[in-house]
Design a protein around this motif. Sequence first.
Motif: not given
Length: 227
Positions: A47-69
């Motif tokens: 999460n290089p943009v916001h540098k915040k948690v949570p981050v979901l990593v699925h098969n090596g690909k990140p998804v950020a922001e809780s509602l989006v996740i």
Amino acid sequence: MGEVKVIGASLSSFCCRIEWALKLKGVEYEYIEEDLTNKSPILLQYNPVHKKVPVLVHNGKPVAESLVILEYIDETWQENPLLPKDPLEKSTARFWARFVDEKCILSAWAACRAQEHEKEKAVESAQESLGIIDKLIEGKKFFGGETIGFLDLVVGSLPNWLKFLEELGGIKLVDAEKFPSFHEWSKKFVEIPIIKEKIPMPEDLINYFTTSGLAKTIRDSALANNK
């Protein structure tokens, strides 16, 4: 469906939503606790943009922001759907989720940090938002009906967070008589096993803020503004 990791912070109300959703779906995952005072290379990588948690990593690909996740989880794993299929009902759930994050949480935090001469007005503003949530859950078992849904997960840690802010700010936000439906829902929700085992407790939040010095900083700031 591949490897799943959650980069989170155990005291974050936004992070526990993600673990709740994965548990409801029966998805196995690796949890990585993040130190937000010393952000790790893995968080900065994913999460290089916001540098915040949570981050979901699925098969090596990140998804950020809780509602989006939450939406990603719901679309990726079909079991126990969180969002309704009807487009209008789905849009409505998304609207209220944003309301919780952008209005309820922020107004409660503002009330906690308000200067003494502004506290009453700030508390009234926060309670106005909570009154809307109270009406939403009135007469229902869960926000989405008979089973835990998207909005329940979003609202889920709010009661404990509010208790923490009440203690920290010396204010009263939640009144069982004023918000009976929200109060009743919150009591039942936090006793659900998968929720209870992973939820930030008010005393833990207070202890963290106290030992980290953040509580004193907030109080000193409020006192300084009153001079």
